[in-house]
Design a protein around this motif. Sequence first.
Motif, short mmCIF file in Angstrom:
data_model
loop_
_atom_site.label_atom_id
_atom_site.label_comp_id
_atom_site.label_asym_id
_atom_site.label_seq_id
_atom_site.Cartn_x
_atom_site.Cartn_y
_atom_site.Cartn_z
N LYS A 51 0.82 -1.21 0.00
CA LYS A 51 0.00 0.00 0.00
C LYS A 51 0.85 1.26 0.00
O LYS A 51 0.46 2.29 -0.56
CB LYS A 51 -0.95 -0.02 1.20
CG LYS A 51 -2.08 -1.04 1.05
CD LYS A 51 -3.03 -1.01 2.23
CE LYS A 51 -4.19 -1.99 2.03
NZ LYS A 51 -5.12 -1.98 3.19
N LYS A 55 0.58 4.31 -2.79
CA LYS A 55 0.44 5.74 -2.53
C LYS A 55 1.50 6.54 -3.27
O LYS A 55 1.24 7.65 -3.76
CB LYS A 55 0.53 6.00 -1.03
CG LYS A 55 -0.68 5.50 -0.26
CD LYS A 55 -0.57 5.81 1.22
CE LYS A 55 -1.80 5.32 1.97
NZ LYS A 55 -1.71 5.62 3.43
N VAL A 299 -11.46 6.69 8.83
CA VAL A 299 -10.53 7.26 7.86
C VAL A 299 -9.09 6.90 8.20
O VAL A 299 -8.30 6.55 7.31
CB VAL A 299 -10.71 8.79 7.80
CG1 VAL A 299 -9.60 9.42 6.95
CG2 VAL A 299 -12.08 9.14 7.22
N ASN A 300 -8.74 6.92 9.48
CA ASN A 300 -7.35 6.68 9.88
C ASN A 300 -6.90 5.24 9.72
O ASN A 300 -5.71 4.94 9.84
CB ASN A 300 -7.12 7.16 11.31
CG ASN A 300 -6.88 8.66 11.38
OD1 ASN A 300 -5.75 9.12 11.28
ND2 ASN A 300 -7.96 9.42 11.54
N GLN A 302 -6.84 3.78 6.94
CA GLN A 302 -6.08 3.79 5.69
C GLN A 302 -5.30 5.08 5.49
O GLN A 302 -4.26 5.07 4.81
CB GLN A 302 -7.04 3.61 4.50
CG GLN A 302 -7.82 2.32 4.49
CD GLN A 302 -8.67 2.21 3.24
OE1 GLN A 302 -8.16 2.16 2.12
NE2 GLN A 302 -9.98 2.19 3.42
N TYR A 303 -5.80 6.18 6.06
CA TYR A 303 -5.18 7.48 5.82
C TYR A 303 -4.89 8.13 7.17
O TYR A 303 -5.78 8.71 7.80
CB TYR A 303 -6.11 8.37 4.99
CG TYR A 303 -6.57 7.70 3.70
CD1 TYR A 303 -5.78 7.74 2.56
CD2 TYR A 303 -7.78 7.01 3.65
CE1 TYR A 303 -6.18 7.12 1.39
CE2 TYR A 303 -8.19 6.38 2.49
CZ TYR A 303 -7.39 6.44 1.36
OH TYR A 303 -7.80 5.81 0.21
N VAL A 305 -4.36 10.72 9.18
CA VAL A 305 -4.42 12.17 9.18
C VAL A 305 -4.67 12.74 10.57
O VAL A 305 -4.68 13.96 10.76
CB VAL A 305 -5.53 12.68 8.23
CG1 VAL A 305 -5.24 12.26 6.79
CG2 VAL A 305 -6.91 12.18 8.68
N SER A 333 -2.69 15.49 5.84
CA SER A 333 -3.83 15.48 4.94
C SER A 333 -3.68 14.33 3.93
O SER A 333 -2.58 13.81 3.73
CB SER A 333 -3.96 16.81 4.20
OG SER A 333 -2.83 17.02 3.36
N ALA A 334 -4.79 13.95 3.33
CA ALA A 334 -4.79 12.87 2.36
C ALA A 334 -5.77 13.19 1.25
O ALA A 334 -6.87 13.71 1.51
CB ALA A 334 -5.17 11.54 3.02
N THR A 335 -5.36 12.91 0.02
CA THR A 335 -6.25 13.03 -1.12
C THR A 335 -6.72 11.63 -1.51
O THR A 335 -5.90 10.78 -1.86
CB THR A 335 -5.54 13.70 -2.32
OG1 THR A 335 -5.11 15.01 -1.94
CG2 THR A 335 -6.48 13.82 -3.50
N ILE A 336 -8.00 11.41 -1.40
CA ILE A 336 -8.58 10.10 -1.73
C ILE A 336 -9.17 10.19 -3.13
O ILE A 336 -9.99 11.08 -3.40
CB ILE A 336 -9.66 9.70 -0.71
CG1 ILE A 336 -9.12 9.82 0.71
CG2 ILE A 336 -10.14 8.27 -0.97
CD1 ILE A 336 -10.17 9.63 1.78
N ALA A 345 -13.47 4.69 2.40
CA ALA A 345 -12.78 5.46 3.43
C ALA A 345 -13.73 5.98 4.49
O ALA A 345 -13.38 6.08 5.66
CB ALA A 345 -12.03 6.63 2.78
#
Length: 376
Positions: A51, A55, A299-300, A302-303, A305, A333-336, A345
Amino acid sequence: MNQYIAEWKTKGYDPEPVLRGDRYTAANGAILDGRQYWISLARTDTEAQAKQITKKLEALQTWAWPRVETLQPGSGTVSLRSNGQPIGTFTLPLTLKADAPLTIQSGAKEGRYSGEIALWVEPDSSLGVYETLPMEDYIAGVLPAEMPASWPVEALAAQAITARGDVLEHLGFKHILEGFHFTNSEGDRVYAGHGGRKPTTDAAVANTRGQVLVADGRIVPAVFSSNCGGWTENNENVWSSPPNLALRAVPDLANPQDRANPANIAAWIGSRPTAYCNADEKGFRWTRRIGATQLNGLVNRQYPVGQIVSIQPGERGLSGRLKTVIVKGTEGSATIRKELPIRQAFGDLPSAMLIIKEERGPSGPVAWIFTGGGRG
């Protein structure tokens, strides 16, 4: 392809072309080629490492996906019963064959299956149950699980044809490295086994036997959803796959004079246009309220933040489904990107055709309101 492979080598990867899928011969002798090349860029020891590479590739505008590989099934023992009576303890892996459908119970779930049954020990030590059976028998178990058996015969026939094409075009791809083709859940298509079959859906499968949709010499991977929300979406905005001209965003409006469209997403979600699918009260329009603490946890996974500060919708497809979302938190921050990862997410939302609103308290967000349309 050689040029593509050379390009990735210059970027420090070890690309390997892998041909997946199969070719089929139509009744008129035409060859329908369902094969595709995958380019394997790297092998890792853990899914987390894979993963991380995914990314990095996203930053290069390359949409890749990790695939788990099972090198060999695990070993173990299992006790079998017949009509409630013990018949012995056997070593796994084990293959079962019977003259009549077998009833298999796993936890609270129970089903009847007519094919050859293989029992494995999965990587997480759970029991894996796999069925091998003829294509048309499989479609007969899928159809009543994906569409009510009481629906009109034309609808059942259309579903049988699209499901068959979806199966043939995806054989040998998604799970092949794990040692099987499909799961029995919505991640592929719902399959209820022999016990879920109905006379009406059996007839629809029999009457369309071998029929698929074809475009440009290839079987159309006719993916389907529970409810399109009034408008479908281009396939490349949903999954990590190249554009397919047979899978374009189109309206589902029953009245050609209806001017409603997703260009104004707030008005679109707040209305009930004359779509064929708007009779589905639960799927056509819906609202989900998720508390801030719960959403932070979702959210956290996978991302990473931290505590979510803001969620900013980005570009949308023709259907109004989000193509990107930026989540800003206290730790980054994360851009999905793409519809399916966005849904996943935020806790497997029904669709990314949605509006996101913040419910704010004195010290920050207390909840997030997702209002959307469509399911799947």
